[in-house]
Design a protein around this motif. Structure first.
Motif, PDB file in Angstrom:
ATOM      1  N   ARG B  59       0.838  -1.193   0.000  1.00  0.00           N
ATOM      2  CA  ARG B  59       0.000   0.000   0.000  1.00  0.00           C
ATOM      3  C   ARG B  59       0.870   1.238   0.000  1.00  0.00           C
ATOM      4  NH1 ARG B  59      -5.264  -0.234   1.840  1.00  0.00           N
ATOM      5  NH2 ARG B  59      -6.054  -2.363   1.954  1.00  0.00           N
ATOM      6  N   GLU B  63      -3.325   3.369  -0.188  1.00  0.00           N
ATOM      7  CA  GLU B  63      -3.950   2.818  -1.397  1.00  0.00           C
ATOM      8  C   GLU B  63      -3.211   1.565  -1.854  1.00  0.00           C
ATOM      9  OE1 GLU B  63      -4.806   5.344  -4.866  1.00  0.00           O
ATOM     10  OE2 GLU B  63      -4.620   7.014  -3.447  1.00  0.00           O
ATOM     11  N   PRO B  64      -3.945   0.483  -2.127  1.00  0.00           N
ATOM     12  CA  PRO B  64      -3.258  -0.739  -2.568  1.00  0.00           C
ATOM     13  C   PRO B  64      -2.651  -0.560  -3.968  1.00  0.00           C
ATOM     14  CG  PRO B  64      -5.637  -1.032  -2.637  1.00  0.00           C
ATOM     15  CD  PRO B  64      -5.395   0.301  -2.025  1.00  0.00           C
TER      16      PRO B  64
END
Lengths: 290, 233
Positions: B59, B63-64
């Motif tokens: 991440r 956010e991945p």
């Protein structure tokens, strides 16, 4: 005798212009995608037959075929790209078989549509003699040589100054590094096919305007382009231009001094000679590709 | 800034990384050290999307990153200076630098960033029109660093910058790393030069055989203990 040789050199250089356009397209696609597009000569042929159609059906100069040829050839080139990109395993080898097959299909499509007859331009404007001192040629030869030089200048500008041109060179040089620079290699691959299509369109119209065409000619052009790329040393753009001039001159000298039957043989002999003596090509750095 | 959790990854049937978890805090220098074949480079390649993950997640700011393309990383503010420099040898130094600013959002400031890079690496400035293939190893590394900075990245990932360089050049290189750190950039540094790397780092992770065997703040790491771990297996 020396006049004959000078004349052969001149014709060879003029011929080399179109050869360079064809070979540059092949080299660009090989650079970004590591694919040798064996249907490349057929793309040129398609443009040549568009020129024939525009002249014979509409009664216009072959020059007017250029916009139509650009659209048709670029669409075909992108189609070839999509077919090649479907290959998942061993793309470098399998693409040879695929593009060879596409070449055969295109040749036969040309045969079906335009028949096997040999065609050449009937425009007297194109065929009129143009004499510079001791040098004689058709007007079309000089015209398209100038066009070729302009296109090569444009290509050089694009490859060295524009963002996308530099991206094409980056992908050719080191694919992983190019990805790290934020370049999507797939889009540069499509771009290189389109640029190859643009160059092929002009070359095709040129070849119809000063020479003769027939459906099997596409294959001959592919072989010539391949010879030039190997002569140059794969990956060298200026080398391709010199290689094209060399092949043009060698062919013209052979026709003048020996026989036109030997024209195709001389290219092949040159090719074998370079492979034996300088396996990296005339301009290829040793071990450039690892 | 970067959270690597339980990552497994490798090349085809060969798995290299076994449940690697590393957290990279913003504005600090995190170094990953370890012997050859420990999986350091594979981990960096996994972050950049050059190697697919078979398990776990990475991440960036929450956010991945899973499955996002390598070429989108620069737009997300992540630049990698790869092992072996990977400069474009048949292009000029200036062309190499400009490619570092290829994403559309970077192009407007490319010229200004180019001048900044020349100010930081004056030797590149003298040779801007030369082919990158003519540079020495140290200069090539400087070019790779300058190119990585062209997009003004928030997170800079540097793989083995000192590999194959003379000690003088290595010193110069670590001075530049210290400067980049002082500028407030987040840096992930993979190094074989343990001594130098720990000296400049805030956090140290030791990798062995695809696993993280030690994670500590740099201040608490003793080099002797580290070397013992290093050579234990």
């Amino acid at each position: 005798m020396s006049e004959l040789i000078l004349q052969a050199l001149y014709s060879g250089v003029l011929q080399g212009g179109s050869y360079a356009l064809i070979a540059l397209g092949l080299a660009l696609v090989f650079g970004t995608m590591k694919v040798i597009n064996l249907a490349h000569g057929e793309l040129v042929l398609l443009a040549a037959y568009m020129a024939y159609t525009v002249e014979s059906r509409l009664g216009l100069s072959p020059m007017f075929a250029i916009p139509v040829a650009l659209v048709l050839v670029c669409i075909t080139a992108v189609l070839v790209y999509f077919l090649v990109s479907l290959i998942r395993k061993d793309r470098e080898l399998n693409s040879l078989i695929l593009t060879y097959g596409i070449g055969i299909i295109l040749t036969n499509a040309v045969l079906l549509i335009w028949s096997a007859d040999v065609r050449s331009t009937s425009s007297s404007w194109m065929q009129d003699a143009l004499v510079f001192g001791p040098f004689y040629s058709m007007r079309s030869e000089v015209l398209f040589f100038v066009v070729s030089v302009a296109l090569m200048g444009g290509l050089w500008w694009w490859l060295s100054k524009s963002w996308y041109g530099r991206a094409v060179r980056a992908v050719s040089s080191n694919r992983d590094a190019a990805k790290l620079m934020g370049i999507n290699p797939r889009s540069t691959e499509i771009v290189s096919f389109i640029v190859a299509g643009i160059l092929a369109s002009f070359a095709g119209v040129a070849i119809f305007s000063y020479g003769v065409i027939q459906p099997a000619f596409g294959h001959v052009l592919t072989v010539k382009a391949f010879i030039i790329t190997v002569l140059a040393g794969i990956g060298s753009i200026p080398g391709v231009m010199v290689g094209a001039l060399l092949l043009g001159i060698a062919e013209a000298l052979t026709v003048t001094l020996a026989s036109s039957a030997l024209q195709e043989l001389v290219g092949m002999s040159l090719f074998l000679l370079v492979l034996f003596v300088m396996p990296n090509g005339l301009f290829g750095a040793a071990g450039r590709r690892g | 800034m970067l959270e690597i959790a339980n990552v497994r990854a490798g090349y085809g049937a060969i798995n290299i990384l076994w449940d690697v978890s590393i957290s990279v805090p913003t504005g600090q220098l995190t170094t990953i050290i370890g012997p050859n074949g420990a999986g350091k480079t594979t981990l960096l390649r996994a972050i950049m999307g050059l190697v697919p993950l078979s398990q776990g997640s990475i991440r960036l700011n929450g956010e991945p990153l899973d499955g996002s393309s390598t070429w989108s990383m620069l737009e997300r503010g992540v630049a990698m200076i790869p092992e072996g420099r990977m400069i474009f040898k048949d292009m000029t130094i200036e062309e190499n630098l400009m490619l570092g600013a290829f994403p559309k959002a970077q192009r407007a400031s490319a010229q200004a960033n180019c001048e900044k890079a020349y100010a930081m690496f004056p030797r590149l400035s003298e040779r801007r029109t030369q082919l990158a293939g003519t540079l020495s190893g140290g200069e090539a590394q400087m070019l790779a660093m300058a190119r990585g900075l062209m997009s003004d990245p928030k997170l800079l990932i540097i793989d083995e910058p000192s590999l194959g360089l003379a000690p003088v050049v290595v010193n110069e290189l670590f001075e530049i790393l210290a400067r980049l750190k002082a500028e407030g950039r987040t840096i992930v540094l993979v190094e074989q030069n343990t001594h130098k790397a720990v000296g400049v780092a805030d956090h140290v992770h030791l990798m062995q055989s695809g696993k993280v065997v030690l994670s500590k703040p740099a201040a608490e790491v003793s080099l002797e203990a580290l070397h013992e771990l290093y050579f234990a297996h």
